[in-house]
Design a protein around this motif. Structure first.
Motif, PDB file in Angstrom:
ATOM      1  N   LYS A  29       0.799  -1.232   0.000  1.00 35.58           N
ATOM      2  CA  LYS A  29       0.000   0.000   0.000  1.00 35.58           C
ATOM      3  C   LYS A  29       0.828   1.277   0.000  1.00 35.58           C
ATOM      4  N   ASN A  30       2.167   1.197   0.040  1.00 35.77           N
ATOM      5  CA  ASN A  30       2.980   2.409  -0.006  1.00 35.77           C
ATOM      6  C   ASN A  30       4.318   2.124  -0.691  1.00 35.77           C
ATOM      7  N   LEU A  31       5.099   3.181  -0.888  1.00 32.79           N
ATOM      8  CA  LEU A  31       6.350   3.057  -1.628  1.00 32.79           C
ATOM      9  C   LEU A  31       7.355   2.164  -0.912  1.00 32.79           C
ATOM     10  N   LYS A  32       7.409   2.235   0.404  1.00 33.67           N
ATOM     11  CA  LYS A  32       8.332   1.385   1.163  1.00 33.67           C
ATOM     12  C   LYS A  32       8.010  -0.083   0.951  1.00 33.67           C
ATOM     13  N   GLN A  33       6.736  -0.406   0.982  1.00 35.52           N
ATOM     14  CA  GLN A  33       6.344  -1.806   0.786  1.00 35.52           C
ATOM     15  C   GLN A  33       6.583  -2.251  -0.648  1.00 35.52           C
ATOM     16  N   LEU A  34       6.434  -1.332  -1.607  1.00 33.29           N
ATOM     17  CA  LEU A  34       6.767  -1.665  -2.993  1.00 33.29           C
ATOM     18  C   LEU A  34       8.247  -2.009  -3.108  1.00 33.29           C
ATOM     19  N   ASN A  35       9.087  -1.260  -2.439  1.00 27.20           N
ATOM     20  CA  ASN A  35      10.521  -1.556  -2.439  1.00 27.20           C
ATOM     21  C   ASN A  35      10.813  -2.910  -1.798  1.00 27.20           C
ATOM     22  N   ASN A  36      10.007  -3.297  -0.803  1.00 26.01           N
ATOM     23  CA  ASN A  36      10.232  -4.576  -0.119  1.00 26.01           C
ATOM     24  C   ASN A  36       9.941  -5.785  -0.993  1.00 26.01           C
ATOM     25  N   GLN A  68      -1.564  -4.908  -4.776  1.00 24.78           N
ATOM     26  CA  GLN A  68      -1.524  -3.504  -4.360  1.00 24.78           C
ATOM     27  C   GLN A  68      -2.911  -3.096  -3.890  1.00 24.78           C
ATOM     28  N   THR A  69      -2.980  -2.452  -2.714  1.00 26.59           N
ATOM     29  CA  THR A  69      -4.278  -2.124  -2.124  1.00 26.59           C
ATOM     30  C   THR A  69      -4.552  -0.626  -2.054  1.00 26.59           C
ATOM     31  N   ALA A  70      -3.606   0.204  -2.497  1.00 30.04           N
ATOM     32  CA  ALA A  70      -3.803   1.657  -2.457  1.00 30.04           C
ATOM     33  C   ALA A  70      -2.952   2.295  -3.548  1.00 30.04           C
ATOM     34  N   ASN A  71      -3.338   3.505  -3.953  1.00 31.73           N
ATOM     35  CA  ASN A  71      -2.506   4.257  -4.885  1.00 31.73           C
ATOM     36  C   ASN A  71      -1.188   4.629  -4.211  1.00 31.73           C
ATOM     37  N   ILE A  72      -0.101   4.553  -4.966  1.00 29.65           N
ATOM     38  CA  ILE A  72       1.225   4.840  -4.417  1.00 29.65           C
ATOM     39  C   ILE A  72       1.811   6.035  -5.142  1.00 29.65           C
ATOM     40  N   ASP A  73       2.207   7.046  -4.365  1.00 30.56           N
ATOM     41  CA  ASP A  73       2.827   8.263  -4.905  1.00 30.56           C
ATOM     42  C   ASP A  73       4.318   8.225  -4.592  1.00 30.56           C
ATOM     43  N   GLY A  74       5.130   8.149  -5.644  1.00 31.62           N
ATOM     44  CA  GLY A  74       6.570   8.106  -5.451  1.00 31.62           C
ATOM     45  C   GLY A  74       7.174   9.440  -5.083  1.00 31.62           C
ATOM     46  N   GLY A 128      -4.279  -4.488  -8.559  1.00 35.59           N
ATOM     47  CA  GLY A 128      -5.580  -4.194  -7.956  1.00 35.59           C
ATOM     48  C   GLY A 128      -6.277  -3.001  -8.574  1.00 35.59           C
ATOM     49  N   ASN A 129      -5.912  -2.669  -9.847  1.00 37.40           N
ATOM     50  CA  ASN A 129      -6.437  -1.488 -10.550  1.00 37.40           C
ATOM     51  C   ASN A 129      -6.089  -0.189  -9.831  1.00 37.40           C
ATOM     52  N   LYS A 130      -5.017  -0.220  -9.043  1.00 37.08           N
ATOM     53  CA  LYS A 130      -4.502   0.976  -8.379  1.00 37.08           C
ATOM     54  C   LYS A 130      -3.372   1.584  -9.214  1.00 37.08           C
ATOM     55  N   THR A 131      -2.951   2.781  -8.822  1.00 36.74           N
ATOM     56  CA  THR A 131      -1.969   3.542  -9.590  1.00 36.74           C
ATOM     57  C   THR A 131      -0.654   3.702  -8.833  1.00 36.74           C
ATOM     58  N   ILE A 132       0.436   3.640  -9.576  1.00 34.36           N
ATOM     59  CA  ILE A 132       1.748   4.069  -9.081  1.00 34.36           C
ATOM     60  C   ILE A 132       2.127   5.294  -9.903  1.00 34.36           C
ATOM     61  N   VAL A 134       2.564  -9.508 -14.268  1.00 38.41           N
ATOM     62  CA  VAL A 134       2.130  -8.222 -13.713  1.00 38.41           C
ATOM     63  C   VAL A 134       0.788  -7.905 -14.352  1.00 38.41           C
ATOM     64  N   LYS A 135      -0.209  -7.592 -13.519  1.00 38.06           N
ATOM     65  CA  LYS A 135      -1.545  -7.378 -14.044  1.00 38.06           C
ATOM     66  C   LYS A 135      -2.265  -6.271 -13.270  1.00 38.06           C
ATOM     67  N   ASN A 136      -3.288  -5.685 -13.923  1.00 35.44           N
ATOM     68  CA  ASN A 136      -4.204  -4.730 -13.279  1.00 35.44           C
ATOM     69  C   ASN A 136      -3.468  -3.569 -12.615  1.00 35.44           C
ATOM     70  N   LEU A 137      -2.447  -3.049 -13.288  1.00 36.66           N
ATOM     71  CA  LEU A 137      -1.632  -1.974 -12.716  1.00 36.66           C
ATOM     72  C   LEU A 137      -1.671  -0.750 -13.621  1.00 36.66           C
ATOM     73  N   LYS A 138      -1.785   0.426 -12.984  1.00 35.00           N
ATOM     74  CA  LYS A 138      -1.791   1.688 -13.711  1.00 35.00           C
ATOM     75  C   LYS A 138      -0.539   2.496 -13.339  1.00 35.00           C
ATOM     76  N   LEU A 139       0.103   3.088 -14.356  1.00 33.23           N
ATOM     77  CA  LEU A 139       1.273   3.936 -14.131  1.00 33.23           C
ATOM     78  C   LEU A 139       0.971   5.342 -14.623  1.00 33.23           C
ATOM     79  N   SER A 140       1.472   6.343 -13.894  1.00 34.71           N
ATOM     80  CA  SER A 140       1.219   7.734 -14.273  1.00 34.71           C
ATOM     81  C   SER A 140       2.412   8.606 -13.922  1.00 34.71           C
ATOM     82  N   ASN A 141       2.788   9.472 -14.885  1.00 35.66           N
ATOM     83  CA  ASN A 141       3.819  10.496 -14.660  1.00 35.66           C
ATOM     84  C   ASN A 141       5.155   9.901 -14.214  1.00 35.66           C
TER      85      ASN A 141
END
Length: 459
Positions: free
Chosen positions: A219-226, A237-243, A265-269, A292-299
């Motif tokens: 749910k956050n950038l730290k956990q994405l790194n893990n 992924q359970t929440a949008n993640i802002d880098g 989870g149709n969430k955004t990074i 890798v599935k159901n993932l949105k990337l932006s900016n």
């Protein structure tokens, strides 16, 4: 005369015999001590008598005795068998031990298939004995060989599976420390140990144990790194993640690609930067078994430092499967690289994906645009791969070869793909679906564009 001498000799012999030697021998047991395994029988006999014998045991829990002197081992320990006969008590010491047995097919693993995580999952030990034994001990040991948890099986039959679960708590009821743990089975005097399993006490994610049934929750950038510490696992992924424009180091490597499943989870990074040169993307590589599935990337931003490699928003190199993913506002600037909004190089499958508003530009030293780079709305280069039902919308591609779906395609399939919107594709070889396909055959079917570019630039 000789008859008188025989009588006198016989009389003298009687006088010279030891006192009592002509008496009958005393009753005695056939054994004064015996050793039995549990369930084993042994018959004791009282010798030198025909009188009735009364049998008894000091502990029926350890060993029993029948009216005919048949002793049976019941439980490991010591007991005394008594035989009363003609006013005398005869004793036999009995030692009962458990039967020796090897534990075969012994295993230790999380029953869900994920990791052994404190407060989240349990580990299950399974074993089978090659001989029936009793009071079988199943013990969990830490890396120093210390027993932290024990369960005793009263009886384990030969060639039958037995199991136990452990939640990571020791004898005190508190969780043990993080580390490697093994299962040891003791049957009789034989000890057999399993392979070790890791017990995790720190929670690197918001939940789950990395199994298909219970994926790690991100749910956050730290956990994405893990994620990089747990290859081969399932993630959601359970929440949008802002880098927050942080420089992101790709997960895993091109030599050791991602082998698990990441469900966005149709969430955004969004708002990630990749400032290193060479291969870049959230994943350095996705292996053949990776998804890798159901993932949105932006900016996402890939500055000029990115060069001489493969560049993609999701991954630099895809050998697995990417589906139901999308990108928007991906900006890539590079020297002599191969770049695509989703991935740089594809030899796997990309399906049901969308790229919109991306700017992918190569900047070489000799001209405004990179003479050697490749740019694609979905992938930079595809070789023995498939891109199916994907679309690029309003993308700007500047490279030696540019394609609305893929910059260059070799021996691959492109099916039901489209390029639409306000697009700009420039430099030597350009095509609405693929840029360069000259050097090898491709299967391109059911593709569409509303732009003025040809479906294929060359090939």
């Amino acid at each position: 005369m000789w008859k008188k001498w025989v009588k006198w000799v016989f009389f003298l012999c009687l006088l010279l015999l030891p006192s009592g030697s002509v008496e009958a021998a005393s009753p005695k047991l056939s054994s004064r001590s015996i050793t039995l395994t549990v369930g084993e029988k042994r018959t004791l006999k009282v010798q030198n008598t025909k009188a009735n014998v009364s049998w008894s045991t000091s502990s029926k829990a350890i060993a029993t005795v029948s009216t005919k002197g048949v002793v049976k081992g019941v439980k490991a320990g010591k007991a005394t068998i008594k035989a009363k006969v003609s006013g005398k008590t005869l004793t036999c010491s009995v030692k009962v031990k458990n039967a020796d047995a090897n534990a075969v097919k012994i295993s230790l693993a999380n029953t869900t298939g994920g990791d052994f995580v404190k407060g989240v999952s349990k580990v299950t030990g399974t074993f089978m004995l090659d001989n029936t034994s009793t009071q079988v001990k199943a013990e969990f040991l830490n890396g120093n060989g210390k027993v932290v948890y024990t369960k005793t099986f009263a009886k384990c039959k030969e060639n039958k599976f037995y199991s136990l679960k452990w939640d990571g708590k020791g004898k005190s009821g508190k969780y043990v420390s993080s580390g490697m743990y093994t299962l040891r089975i003791t049957a009789g005097a034989t000890k057999t140990s399993s392979d070790a399993v890791m017990f995790y006490t720190t929670k690197d994610f918001a939940g789950g144990d990395g199994s298909k049934k219970s994926p790690y929750l991100v749910k956050n950038l730290k956990q994405l790194n893990n994620v990089r510490k747990y290859n081969g696992r399932y993630f959601r992924q359970t929440a949008n993640i802002d880098g927050d424009s942080a420089n992101f180091t790709p997960l895993f490597s091109t030599d050791d690609g991602f082998t698990g499943v990441y469900d966005g989870g149709n969430k955004t990074i969004k708002n990630l930067y990749f400032r290193q040169s060479g291969n870049a993307g959230i994943f350095a590589a996705i292996a053949e078994t990776g998804q890798v599935k159901n993932l949105k990337l932006s900016n996402f931003q890939f500055p000029m430092e990115s060069s001489d490699g493969y560049i993609g928003g999701i991954t630099a190199i895809n050998c697995g499967k990417i589906y139901n993913c999308s990108t928007s506002g991906i900006v890539m600037n590079f020297h002599n690289a191969t770049a695509g909004s989703l991935c740089g190089y594809n030899s796997g499958t990309i399906e049901n994906c969308k790229a919109s508003g991306s700017v992918i530009a190569g900047a070489g030293d000799d001209s405004m645009y990179d003479r050697f780079g490749m740019a694609g709305g979905i992938a930079g280069l595809q070789e023995n791969g498939s891109i199916i039902n994907c679309e690029s919308i309003s993308v700007q591609l500047f490279a030696w070869t540019s394609g609305g779906i893929v910059g260059q395609s070799k021996y691959s399939t492109i099916n039901t793909c489209s390029l639409t919107g306000n697009c700009k594709l420039t430099n030597t070889i350009v095509g609405a679906i693929y840029g360069d396909g000259y050097w090898s055959s491709n299967t391109v079917t059911n593709c569409y564009t509303d732009t003025s570019y040809p479906l294929g630039g060359q090939g």
